[in-house]
Design a protein around this motif. Structure first.
Motif, short mmCIF file in Angstrom:
data_model
loop_
_atom_site.label_atom_id
_atom_site.label_comp_id
_atom_site.label_asym_id
_atom_site.label_seq_id
_atom_site.Cartn_x
_atom_site.Cartn_y
_atom_site.Cartn_z
N CYS A 41 27.52 6.57 -32.36
CA CYS A 41 25.84 6.99 -31.73
C CYS A 41 24.62 7.60 -33.09
CB CYS A 41 25.69 7.52 -31.23
SG CYS A 41 24.22 7.71 -29.66
N SER A 43 22.59 8.57 -32.87
CA SER A 43 22.49 10.61 -32.51
C SER A 43 23.34 11.47 -33.44
CB SER A 43 22.55 10.65 -31.33
OG SER A 43 21.46 9.57 -30.89
N HIS A 66 29.82 12.10 -28.68
CA HIS A 66 29.58 11.81 -27.27
C HIS A 66 30.00 10.47 -26.56
CE1 HIS A 66 24.56 11.47 -28.35
NE2 HIS A 66 25.25 10.55 -28.16
N GLU A 67 30.79 10.16 -26.89
CA GLU A 67 30.91 8.11 -26.13
C GLU A 67 32.32 8.59 -26.37
OE1 GLU A 67 27.28 5.77 -26.95
OE2 GLU A 67 28.84 5.47 -28.80
N CYS A 92 27.28 12.46 -23.18
CA CYS A 92 26.08 13.45 -23.36
C CYS A 92 26.35 14.54 -23.29
CB CYS A 92 24.87 13.19 -23.81
SG CYS A 92 24.84 11.20 -24.26
N CYS A 162 27.40 6.71 -23.51
CA CYS A 162 25.66 6.34 -24.28
C CYS A 162 24.81 5.06 -24.13
CB CYS A 162 25.25 7.61 -25.46
SG CYS A 162 24.41 8.10 -26.46
N ARG A 342 28.31 -1.88 -31.96
CA ARG A 342 28.74 -0.43 -32.18
C ARG A 342 30.12 0.03 -32.97
NH1 ARG A 342 24.71 2.86 -30.59
NH2 ARG A 342 25.35 5.03 -29.09
ZN LIG Z 1 24.06 8.46 -28.17
#
Ligand SMILES: [Zn+2]
Ligand SMILES: [Zn+2]
Length: 352
Positions: A41, A43, A66-67, A92, A162, A342
């Motif tokens: 991500c 983030s 967090h995925e 997350c 996410c 992604r």
């Molecule tokens: Zn994320």
């Protein structure tokens, strides 16, 4: 405690590198998961490079991710929802206070005491902060572990945790459904999920993009129409016609151009976060009683609903699978938006 393999950053300027981290032994309500895939991500990149130092300063070493999707290896004695061998996912959050009004309402994403999956004080004291999914395993309380439909490709499931829930949640909240006209601004990691969900929910989907070469892909993902946002005439044709617009662009852009496309009571929700404050024309909101919102991930129950919806409609993210050894290269490509749509890290590579 036991040691898990992971990739961590030692400072804001160091690349991610192989390391070992402590994980707690699963007790009581804990689910121990062997991580099979973890999405990358944007983030992760911000956190690793300490670009959110004011709101969430990074504690090093930092293990992002967090995925998370994987398989249960063992469970604590009080766990009822999972058993060894089950597929499982973590997004997350790994915990919350469970008592505040937000938690009571199943909206843990708004809990003032939630615990994020990485770089948050670790309430179990295993390490100073929580460590995320760039690892071969994780231990999480079963309340924050999601079930994964068995028919989906796991590499493509990871980003649902996410990018998926971030786009699904506002669409559910604003009642995207058959007969509605929905716009998606920006066709990246978030936007491409927005298109898939809006299409599966039965809406008429229009993608706004600055790049004409994304048109074919947008149609393939489920768009009914594609508008090149730089073309004022094309934009004008859609004035006052949208029930909902999902704006997934993080770069500076003119949001008023999109507010003007909303119908009466239409809503535009931001899921991208431009750095600079936005300039909004009040008349754009007043005329037509339009509204502008933002939305973060979603609660645990809604995240499960999203995964079940994906199982029914056979929805996963479009991913490029990479070995963990290519994660630093992937970050550089992410900065250039050079990924469709992604990155998903194959954690088997961590054994190499
Ligand atoms: Zn994320
Ligand atoms: Zn709470």
């Amino acid at each position: 405690m036991y040691n898990a393999k992971a990739y961590s950053a030692a400072s804001a300027t160091s690349p991610l590198a192989s390391t070992t981290i402590p994980r707690r032994d699963p007790v009581d309500n804990d689910v121990q998961i062997e991580i099979l895939f973890c999405g990358i991500c944007h983030s992760d990149l911000h956190q690793v490079r300490n670009e959110w130092s004011e709101a969430m300063p990074t504690v090093y070493p930092c293990v992002p991710g967090h995925e998370i999707v994987g398989r249960v290896t063992s469970v604590g004695s009080a766990v009822t929802a999972f058993k060894a061998g089950d597929l499982a996912a973590v997004g997350c959050m790994v915990d919350s206070d469970r008592t505040c009004p937000e938690c009571q309402a199943g909206q843990e994403q708004f809990c003032p005491n939630f615990i994020l999956t990485y770089n948050f004080p670790d309430s179990h004291g295993t390490a100073p902060v929580t460590y995320g999914g760039y690892s071969d395993g994780i231990v999480v309380d079963e309340k924050f572990v999601l079930r994964v439909p068995p028919n989906l490709d796991l590499a493509g499931v990871a980003p649902l945790l996410c990018a998926g829930i971030t786009t699904f949640s506002p669409m559910r909240h604003w009642n995207v459904s058959k007969g509605k006209k929905v716009g998606v601004v920006g066709l990246g990691g978030l936007g491409h999920m927005g298109v898939k969900f809006a299409h599966a929910l039965g809406a008429h989907v229009v993608v706004f993009t600055t790049s004409p070469n994304k048109k074919e892909d947008a149609l393939r993902l489920g768009a009914d129409e594609v508008v090149i946002s730089k073309n004022a005439d094309e934009m004008k044709k859609h004035a006052g016609s949208f029930n909902f617009i999902l704006d997934a662009v993080s770069a500076d852009h003119d949001i008023n151009a999109y507010l003007g496309l909303l119908a009466r009571d239409g809503n535009l929700t931001l899921v991208g976060a431009p750095e600079k404050p936005l300039a909004i024309s009040a008349f754009n909101l007043i005329m037509g009683r339009r509204s502008l919102s933002g939305s973060p991930i979603g609660g645990i129950a809604e995240t499960q609903e999203m995964l079940d919806f994906c199982g029914e409609h056979n929805i996963t993210a479009d991913v490029e699978v990479i070995p963990i050894q290519k994660v630093n290269e992937a970050y550089e490509r992410l900065l250039k938006s050079d990924v469709k749509y992604r990155f998903s890290i194959d954690m088997a590579s961590l054994k190499a």
